[in-house]
Design an enzyme around this catalytic site. Structure first.
Site, PDB file in Angstrom:
ATOM      1  N   LYS A   1      17.795  -7.352   7.511  1.00 33.14           N
ATOM      2  CA  LYS A   1      16.517  -7.974   7.176  1.00 33.14           C
ATOM      3  C   LYS A   1      16.494  -8.360   5.702  1.00 33.14           C
ATOM      4  O   LYS A   1      17.000  -7.622   4.846  1.00 33.14           O
ATOM      5  CB  LYS A   1      15.373  -7.003   7.511  1.00 33.14           C
ATOM      6  CG  LYS A   1      13.972  -7.606   7.376  1.00 33.14           C
ATOM      7  CD  LYS A   1      12.931  -6.595   7.825  1.00 33.14           C
ATOM      8  CE  LYS A   1      11.513  -7.139   7.701  1.00 33.14           C
ATOM      9  NZ  LYS A   1      10.495  -6.153   8.168  1.00 33.14           N
TER      10      LYS A   1
ATOM     11  N   SER B   1       7.118  -7.811  11.377  1.00 31.94           N
ATOM     12  CA  SER B   1       7.708  -8.771  10.446  1.00 31.94           C
ATOM     13  C   SER B   1       9.223  -8.933  10.591  1.00 31.94           C
ATOM     14  O   SER B   1       9.812  -9.864  10.033  1.00 31.94           O
ATOM     15  CB  SER B   1       7.408  -8.342   8.995  1.00 31.94           C
ATOM     16  OG  SER B   1       7.995  -7.091   8.687  1.00 31.94           O
TER      17      SER B   1
ATOM     18  N   SER C   1       6.654  -3.218  12.365  1.00 27.03           N
ATOM     19  CA  SER C   1       7.498  -4.386  12.142  1.00 27.03           C
ATOM     20  C   SER C   1       8.880  -4.327  12.776  1.00 27.03           C
ATOM     21  O   SER C   1       9.579  -5.338  12.813  1.00 27.03           O
ATOM     22  CB  SER C   1       7.658  -4.640  10.636  1.00 27.03           C
ATOM     23  OG  SER C   1       6.455  -5.116  10.090  1.00 27.03           O
TER      24      SER C   1
END
Length: 466
Positions: free
Chosen positions: A76, A151, A175
């Site tokens: 990420k 996210s 997330s």
């Protein structure tokens, strides 16, 4: 044989037995990633990946490989990677290149991992649809017109579409788990503090957690063993759940949950009963206040975390004759609407008497939620709930922020309590939702007992694959 369809464990076995080479595996994944239309990656690190593949192959050839050696993964884009851009999905950090690796990256490098690239995400991890990224929407692999969740939407989409074997994401209020549910994979939020966050961009420091997204619960267990150095995770995989006590959280299983999600969770619970578990419905009254408490506290912490982006030491440098003018211009141009909204909320919460009216009440609710969860888990092995009240929604759905913020009710309680939680697709999950989008089931466990929730997730996965 399509190497990108294999699980982490299957790939490791094939590589260890010299059935395939690391170069073959990495090449196949890179080719898929380059051809993908999902916008899952912000930065594809092809040259670095091929160099890492050579190093990994030498480890196999010398008999020094580990479970993660040569397995293509993604990271990420809020996790610092030395000499590779770490944008946080924001214009503010569009060209930011760290000079150091996050702790977890150093751990992965020591085990011969191969990073294919940095995945797309909601800006500064603030969002639950991956529609707030400066670099554009991430599309759901099951339906290009739906969101991937957020996210960590890029990470979830990349795993689900076989653009990497596994990914490392972050979870502040859901997330990892919510995008895992929307994309039909397994995502684990470990116990708060289980994995080092040094080198991970902060959103809300008392909530932020690092964890894996993978194709199976077993893969998540293998990754956790590699990241923590503990060998207790994979040992429970395949053991079944006979004799376990499982609680269905009443407040997270109401008429507010779409009927297709309720059906999927109900069938999953029926399957768990058939495997010898005892299932009972249990109430946690404080969860009615979980979402407002979370946004009160997380937004307050977010203001502090974002204050470093002043256009001087970090990020986009604005224009102006004075420091205040440059600061205002940097943040006006560098930050998106959702991040600005959270900053405004955080400043409101921390202003004057609002500290007592909102912030301290949020802390009290957090303590009560923690007490109720701990009491429940003294009597039950695992708590079950839907990961989300619905499956992935349309990319074009209007931004109803009250609805969006309220929907986090199904994931934020576990962050408030600091508990481990895993999302995995329910038994027959796609059966209930046309056009057959995945539906996630959430499993919450005692602190530092990720092994048990992964054991139950593995049981569900075996039932789903019957």
């Amino acid at each position: 044989m399509d190497l990108t369809k294999l699980s982490l464990k299957q790939l490791n076995t094939a590589l260890s037995e010299r059935q395939i080479s690391v170069k073959e595996v990495v090449g196949d994944y890179l080719e898929r990633a380059k051809q993908s239309d999902l916008n899952a990656y912000i930065t594809l690190t092809e040259e670095t990946a091929l160099q890492s593949a050579q190093t990994a192959q030498k480890l196999f050839d010398s008999g020094e490989s580990t479970a993660l050696t040569g397995i293509p993964c993604s990271i990420k884009d809020n996790i610092c990677t030395a000499e590779i851009k770490t944008t946080n999905g924001s214009k503010m950090l569009e060209n930011f290149v760290p000079f150091y690796d996050a702790d977890l990256i150093r751990t992965l490098k020591s085990q011969g991992f191969v990073m294919l690239g940095k995945t797309n995400m909601d800006e500064f991890a603030m969002g639950n649809s991956n529609r707030t990224s400066y670099f554009g929407n991430v599309r759901n692999p099951h339906d290009r017109e739906r969101v991937s969740g957020g996210s960590s939407g890029g990470s979830a989409a990349a795993v689900a579409a076989d653009l990497c074997c596994y990914s490392i994401g972050t979870d502040t209020g859901g997330s990892i788990r919510q995008p895992a549910a929307y994309c039909g994979i397994t995502g684990l939020k470990p116990t708060y503090g289980r994995i080092s966050r040094t080198g991970v961009t902060a959103f809300a420091g008392s909530f932020d957690t690092v964890g894996p997204l993978a194709k199976t619960a077993e893969d998540c267990a293998i990754i956790m063993e590699a990241l923590t150095g503990e060998k207790s995770y994979a040992s429970k995989i395949g053991n079944g759940i006979k004799g376990m006590k499982i609680a269905l959280i009443k407040e997270l299983f109401t008429e507010n949950v779409d009927v297709n999600v309720r059906e999927s969770v109900s069938q999953t619970l029926d399957f768990l009963r058939s495997q010898g578990a005892q299932v009972e419905k249990v109430s946690l009254p404080a969860l009615d206040y979980a979402a407002p408490a979370y946004f009160t506290l997380a937004s307050a912490e977010g203001v502090s975390a974002l204050s470093r982006f002043d256009g001087v030491k970090y990020g986009l440098r604005g224009e102006g004759a004075t420091y205040d003018e440059r600061l205002r211009d940097s943040r006006t141009r560098g930050l998106g609407e959702e991040v600005k909204r959270r900053i405004m909320l955080g400043n409101f919460v921390l202003s004057g008497e609002n500290m007592n009216t909102y912030f301290r009440k949020g802390l009290a609710i957090r303590q009560q939620i923690t007490r109720e969860f701990n009491a429940l888990l003294n009597d039950y092995d695992v708590a079950v709930s839907p990961t989300s009240s619905r499956s992935a929604f349309s990319l074009d759905e209007p931004g109803d922020f009250v609805k969006i913020y309220s929907s986090t009710l199904y994931t934020v309680p576990m962050n408030l309590a600091g508990l481990p939680c895993v999302s995995t697709p329910g038994v027959n999950s796609v059966k209930f939702d046309k056009p057959y989008m995945p539906i996630g089931v959430s499993l919450t466990g005692r602190k530092f007992d990720e092994a048990t929730i992964l054991q139950v997730a593995d049981c569900i996965e075996r039932g789903r694959n019957r």
